[in-house]
Design a protein around this motif. Structure first.
Motif, mmCIF file in Angstrom:
data_model
loop_
_atom_site.group_PDB
_atom_site.id
_atom_site.type_symbol
_atom_site.label_atom_id
_atom_site.label_comp_id
_atom_site.label_asym_id
_atom_site.label_seq_id
_atom_site.Cartn_x
_atom_site.Cartn_y
_atom_site.Cartn_z
ATOM 1 N N UNK A 36 0.801 -1.221 0.000
ATOM 2 C CA UNK A 36 0.000 0.000 0.000
ATOM 3 C C UNK A 36 0.828 1.262 0.000
ATOM 4 N N UNK A 37 2.082 1.211 -0.470
ATOM 5 C CA UNK A 37 2.962 2.378 -0.401
ATOM 6 C C UNK A 37 2.539 3.509 -1.330
ATOM 7 N N UNK A 38 1.639 3.206 -2.293
ATOM 8 C CA UNK A 38 1.174 4.253 -3.210
ATOM 9 C C UNK A 38 -0.278 4.641 -2.958
ATOM 10 N N UNK A 39 -0.834 4.215 -1.844
ATOM 11 C CA UNK A 39 -2.199 4.643 -1.515
ATOM 12 C C UNK A 39 -2.241 6.159 -1.335
ATOM 13 N N UNK A 40 -3.342 6.816 -1.711
ATOM 14 C CA UNK A 40 -4.580 6.258 -2.235
ATOM 15 C C UNK A 40 -4.605 6.112 -3.765
ATOM 16 N N UNK A 140 -2.436 12.179 -2.116
ATOM 17 C CA UNK A 140 -1.441 11.564 -1.249
ATOM 18 C C UNK A 140 -2.043 11.440 0.142
ATOM 19 N N UNK A 141 -1.352 10.728 1.020
ATOM 20 C CA UNK A 141 -1.855 10.612 2.383
ATOM 21 C C UNK A 141 -0.703 10.516 3.376
ATOM 22 N N UNK A 142 -0.995 10.919 4.605
ATOM 23 C CA UNK A 142 -0.050 10.793 5.714
ATOM 24 C C UNK A 142 -0.758 10.080 6.855
ATOM 25 N N UNK A 143 0.046 9.554 7.770
ATOM 26 C CA UNK A 143 -0.481 8.823 8.921
ATOM 27 C C UNK A 143 -0.047 9.553 10.187
ATOM 28 N N UNK A 144 -0.858 10.499 10.664
ATOM 29 C CA UNK A 144 -0.449 11.365 11.785
ATOM 30 C C UNK A 144 -0.036 10.609 13.039
ATOM 31 N N UNK A 145 -0.635 9.446 13.285
ATOM 32 C CA UNK A 145 -0.333 8.715 14.511
ATOM 33 C C UNK A 145 1.002 7.967 14.441
ATOM 34 N N UNK A 168 3.105 7.778 -2.538
ATOM 35 C CA UNK A 168 2.003 8.676 -2.181
ATOM 36 C C UNK A 168 1.546 8.445 -0.744
ATOM 37 N N UNK A 169 1.778 7.246 -0.223
ATOM 38 C CA UNK A 169 1.501 6.955 1.176
ATOM 39 C C UNK A 169 2.769 7.296 1.957
#
Length: 215
Positions: A36-40, A140-145, A168-169
């Motif tokens: 999933x490294x290119x999600x979304x 693109x997306x980030x994972x704040x936690x 993008x992930x």
């Protein structure tokens, strides 16, 4: 007569397979995305079509370049054989040769110009947005936690004939922040479309809404 006919059919089938593999080697191919490294933009379990003539014409079944047909552009999704990782990867080109790239808190700066992040919204644990810099615009997306150290990157200059690529992930991608710049010679082609999509978390059921999605 039956034996002769069988031999003819086998010969034609063999030549057909040779033709198919030759076309896949030099013109266009499809790849399965295992992570999933290119999600979304690309989901895990998707088949993507790669235009192998986008940048270079190569001699079939080799990495020998016969002709340069075009230049990779910022924002292109590319498939490449990483010698560092010894595996095939798919990422997005962010930095072109000569560019100065920096990142602070997942926010990109290219040649002194900060990227814009539009339409921010929450999707599960991720925050998704449209990343925009000049003509480049994509989701693109980030994972704040997660808060990994690679959310920051000191300013680097991309060398000649090499490219800086990112997933993008952003907080879940092994890209140029880990493997360094990608030489043009490692690039296999430009990924342009999702051919088919199957959800590995739900018995590989088809995601029909993803079929044919442009990248």
């Amino acid at each position: 007569m039956a034996v002769q006919l069988s031999n003819v059919l086998k010969s034609r089938a063999l030549w057909f397979l040779v033709l198919v593999f030759t076309l896949r080697s030099s013109l266009g191919d499809w790849y399965i995305v295992p992570s999933g490294s290119m999600q979304p933009s690309i989901e895990e379990g998707e088949y993507i079509f790669v235009n192998k003539l986008a940048y270079t014409l190569k001699f079939p079944f080799t990495s020998h370049a016969l002709a340069q047909l075009g230049n990779p552009q910022r924002g292109d999704v590319v498939v490449f054989n990483s010698k560092v990782e010894n595996e095939r990867l798919v990422k997005r080109i962010i930095g072109l040769p000569g560019d100065v790239i920096a990142m602070s808190g997942d926010h990109l700066t290219i040649n002194g110009q900060p990227a814009k992040y539009l339409d921010l919204h929450q999707v599960g644990d991720a925050v998704q947005a449209r990343e925009q810099l000049g003509q480049m615009e994509h989701m693109m997306q980030v994972l704040p936690r997660v808060n990994p150290p690679q959310q920051n990157m000191r300013a680097v200059t991309v060398p000649a004939d090499q490219y800086l690529v990112l997933g993008d992930n952003r907080d879940n991608s092994k890209d140029s922040r880990f493997i360094g710049f990608v030489p043009r010679s490692e690039m296999l082609g430009h990924a342009i479309r999702v051919l088919a999509s199957f959800d590995p978390d739900h018995y590989f059921m088809p995601r029909f809404q993803r079929f044919g999605t442009a990248l």
